[in-house]
Motif scaffolding. Structure first.
Motif, mmCIF file in Angstrom:
data_model
loop_
_atom_site.group_PDB
_atom_site.id
_atom_site.type_symbol
_atom_site.label_atom_id
_atom_site.label_comp_id
_atom_site.label_asym_id
_atom_site.label_seq_id
_atom_site.Cartn_x
_atom_site.Cartn_y
_atom_site.Cartn_z
ATOM 1 N N MET A 39 42.100 30.887 37.466
ATOM 2 C CA MET A 39 43.037 31.833 38.069
ATOM 3 C C MET A 39 42.464 33.251 38.058
ATOM 4 O O MET A 39 42.607 33.994 39.038
ATOM 5 C CB MET A 39 44.373 31.791 37.331
ATOM 6 C CG MET A 39 45.129 30.506 37.558
ATOM 7 S SD MET A 39 46.605 30.377 36.533
ATOM 8 C CE MET A 39 47.702 31.461 37.423
ATOM 9 N N SER A 40 41.811 33.617 36.974
ATOM 10 C CA SER A 40 41.188 34.938 36.888
ATOM 11 C C SER A 40 40.074 35.090 37.923
ATOM 12 O O SER A 40 39.965 36.133 38.589
ATOM 13 C CB SER A 40 40.643 35.150 35.476
ATOM 14 O OG SER A 40 39.994 36.391 35.374
ATOM 15 N N LEU A 41 39.242 34.057 38.076
ATOM 16 C CA LEU A 41 38.171 34.109 39.080
ATOM 17 C C LEU A 41 38.744 34.248 40.486
ATOM 18 O O LEU A 41 38.234 35.024 41.312
ATOM 19 C CB LEU A 41 37.297 32.854 38.993
ATOM 20 C CG LEU A 41 36.447 32.672 37.742
ATOM 21 C CD1 LEU A 41 35.784 31.295 37.742
ATOM 22 C CD2 LEU A 41 35.415 33.773 37.615
ATOM 23 N N ILE A 42 39.809 33.511 40.772
ATOM 24 C CA ILE A 42 40.446 33.565 42.090
ATOM 25 C C ILE A 42 41.006 34.962 42.345
ATOM 26 O O ILE A 42 40.798 35.551 43.410
ATOM 27 C CB ILE A 42 41.552 32.495 42.210
ATOM 28 C CG1 ILE A 42 40.935 31.091 42.260
ATOM 29 C CG2 ILE A 42 42.422 32.740 43.445
ATOM 30 C CD1 ILE A 42 41.947 29.961 42.121
ATOM 31 N N ASP A 43 41.730 35.504 41.370
ATOM 32 C CA ASP A 43 42.343 36.826 41.534
ATOM 33 C C ASP A 43 41.285 37.902 41.769
ATOM 34 O O ASP A 43 41.432 38.764 42.645
ATOM 35 C CB ASP A 43 43.206 37.157 40.317
ATOM 36 C CG ASP A 43 44.044 38.406 40.514
ATOM 37 O OD1 ASP A 43 44.716 38.528 41.563
ATOM 38 O OD2 ASP A 43 44.035 39.258 39.611
ATOM 39 N N ASP A 44 40.217 37.845 41.002
ATOM 40 C CA ASP A 44 39.139 38.817 41.150
ATOM 41 C C ASP A 44 38.508 38.734 42.538
ATOM 42 O O ASP A 44 38.327 39.748 43.225
ATOM 43 C CB ASP A 44 38.083 38.580 40.063
ATOM 44 C CG ASP A 44 36.906 39.532 40.166
ATOM 45 O OD1 ASP A 44 37.115 40.735 40.405
ATOM 46 O OD2 ASP A 44 35.760 39.064 40.000
ATOM 47 N N THR A 45 38.191 37.528 42.972
ATOM 48 C CA THR A 45 37.547 37.332 44.274
ATOM 49 C C THR A 45 38.480 37.756 45.406
ATOM 50 O O THR A 45 38.077 38.477 46.331
ATOM 51 C CB THR A 45 37.134 35.852 44.445
ATOM 52 O OG1 THR A 45 36.399 35.424 43.291
ATOM 53 C CG2 THR A 45 36.261 35.661 45.675
ATOM 54 N N ALA A 46 39.736 37.336 45.325
ATOM 55 C CA ALA A 46 40.708 37.657 46.376
ATOM 56 C C ALA A 46 40.945 39.163 46.479
ATOM 57 O O ALA A 46 41.127 39.695 47.580
ATOM 58 C CB ALA A 46 42.019 36.923 46.106
ATOM 59 N N SER A 47 40.920 39.863 45.349
ATOM 60 C CA SER A 47 41.152 41.310 45.388
ATOM 61 C C SER A 47 40.059 42.023 46.177
ATOM 62 O O SER A 47 40.320 43.035 46.835
ATOM 63 C CB SER A 47 41.254 41.882 43.971
ATOM 64 O OG SER A 47 39.990 41.917 43.339
ATOM 65 N N ILE A 48 38.850 41.499 46.133
ATOM 66 C CA ILE A 48 37.759 42.095 46.915
ATOM 67 C C ILE A 48 37.995 41.861 48.407
ATOM 68 O O ILE A 48 37.768 42.756 49.233
ATOM 69 C CB ILE A 48 36.391 41.545 46.457
ATOM 70 C CG1 ILE A 48 36.137 41.924 44.995
ATOM 71 C CG2 ILE A 48 35.265 42.076 47.355
ATOM 72 C CD1 ILE A 48 34.946 41.225 44.366
ATOM 73 N N SER A 49 38.500 40.671 48.763
ATOM 74 C CA SER A 49 38.839 40.406 50.172
ATOM 75 C C SER A 49 39.863 41.414 50.680
ATOM 76 O O SER A 49 39.744 41.930 51.791
ATOM 77 C CB SER A 49 39.392 38.981 50.340
ATOM 78 O OG SER A 49 38.383 38.020 50.259
ATOM 79 N N VAL A 50 40.879 41.704 49.860
ATOM 80 C CA VAL A 50 41.920 42.652 50.264
ATOM 81 C C VAL A 50 41.335 44.053 50.432
ATOM 82 O O VAL A 50 41.636 44.751 51.409
ATOM 83 C CB VAL A 50 43.089 42.666 49.260
ATOM 84 C CG1 VAL A 50 44.107 43.739 49.638
ATOM 85 C CG2 VAL A 50 43.756 41.303 49.198
ATOM 86 N N SER A 51 40.500 44.476 49.492
ATOM 87 C CA SER A 51 39.898 45.809 49.609
ATOM 88 C C SER A 51 39.013 45.911 50.848
ATOM 89 O O SER A 51 39.005 46.942 51.522
ATOM 90 C CB SER A 51 39.096 46.152 48.350
ATOM 91 O OG SER A 51 39.967 46.422 47.279
ATOM 92 N N ARG A 52 38.289 44.849 51.175
ATOM 93 C CA ARG A 52 37.479 44.854 52.402
ATOM 94 C C ARG A 52 38.371 44.959 53.635
ATOM 95 O O ARG A 52 38.026 45.627 54.608
ATOM 96 C CB ARG A 52 36.648 43.575 52.507
ATOM 97 C CG ARG A 52 35.425 43.581 51.669
ATOM 98 C CD ARG A 52 34.574 42.364 51.945
ATOM 99 N NE ARG A 52 33.376 42.442 51.112
ATOM 100 C CZ ARG A 52 32.580 41.422 50.897
ATOM 101 N NH1 ARG A 52 32.822 40.243 51.439
ATOM 102 N NH2 ARG A 52 31.514 41.569 50.140
#
Length: 183
Positions: A39-52
Motif C-alpha cells: 500500500m505504501s509503494l502504491i501511494d508513493d507511486t500514485a502521488s507522483i502520477s498526480v503531481s505530473r
C-alpha cells in the motif's frame, strides 16, 4: 452545456513505474509481500502520477477506494507498481495502480494487485485557482479503465457522505471505559 476548455494530458504523460526487489524484511508471516508495504509503494507511486498531471506538489491522499490482492508476491521476486491518472474533477484526481510481480529466476510475470486511489489537490494560497487538465486515454487498457471513472467518482461521493455520518456515530471513548448504549 459549454465546452470544457481545460488542457488535455494523456495517461502516458502521467505514468510512473517503480520496481523493487522483495526482501525478507518486506514479508508477512506467510512469506509474501506485506500488504501494508505494498500500500505504501502504491501511494508513493500514485502521488507522483498526480503531481505530473497537476504540476503541483500540494496533494493529499483522499482514499484508496479499492485494493484487490490477486496473487501473492514472494521473497526474491520483484514488485513493479505502475500508475497513471484515469480521471479528474475540480480538485480531485483518480489514479489506477497495476501491481506486477515477477519471479526473477523463471521470468514468470503476473498481476499481483490492482487499485484505485483518489487524491485532492490542495490550494497553497487562498486566492490560488486550481485548474486541472482533462485526461485522454490512448491504449485499450487506458480506455477501459478511464471509461468507469464517472461511475467510481459518484460512488466515492456517496461513500464520503456515509463515511462522515459513520465517523460522527463512532465512539471516541477509550476502549477501557465501559460505554453503555443509548442511556
Amino acid at each position: 452545456m459549454p465546452e470544457d476548455k481545460r488542457t488535455v494530458k494523456t495517461c502516458t504523460e502521467t505514468k510512473v513505474v517503480q520496481t523493487h526487489r522483495v526482501f525478507p524484511s518486506d514479508l508477512n508471516h506467510h512469506a509474501t509481500l506485506f500488504g501494508g508495504k505494498l500500500m505504501s509503494l502504491i501511494d508513493d507511486t500514485a502521488s507522483i502520477s498526480v503531481s505530473r498531471f497537476a504540476r503541483n506538489n500540494s496533494i493529499v491522499t483522499a482514499s484508496m477506494d479499492k485494493l484487490d490482492f490477486l496473487h501473492p508476491i514472494h521473497s526474491g521476486h520483484s514488485v513493479c507498481v505502475e500508475t497513471y491518472v484515469t480521471g479528474a474533477g475540480n480538485t480531485s484526481v483518480e489514479v489506477f495502480a497495476k501491481v506486477m510481480g515477477e519471479d526473477l529466476v523463471t521470468g514468470e510475470r503476473y498481476i499481483g494487485a490492482t487499485s484505485f486511489i483518489s487524491f485532492v489537490v490542495v490550494k497553497e494560497h487562498e486566492d490560488e485557482l486550481i485548474k486541472l487538465p482533462q485526461i485522454q486515454p490512448e491504449t485499450t487498457e487506458e480506455k477501459m479503465v478511464c471509461e468507469g471513472y464517472e461511475m467510481r467518482r459518484q460512488k466515492r461521493l456517496t461513500d464520503r457522505d456515509f463515511n462522515i455520518r459513520f465517523a460522527e456515530a463512532v465512539s471516541m471513548l477509550p476502549p477501557w471505559l465501559d460505554e453503555k448504549e443509548d442511556k
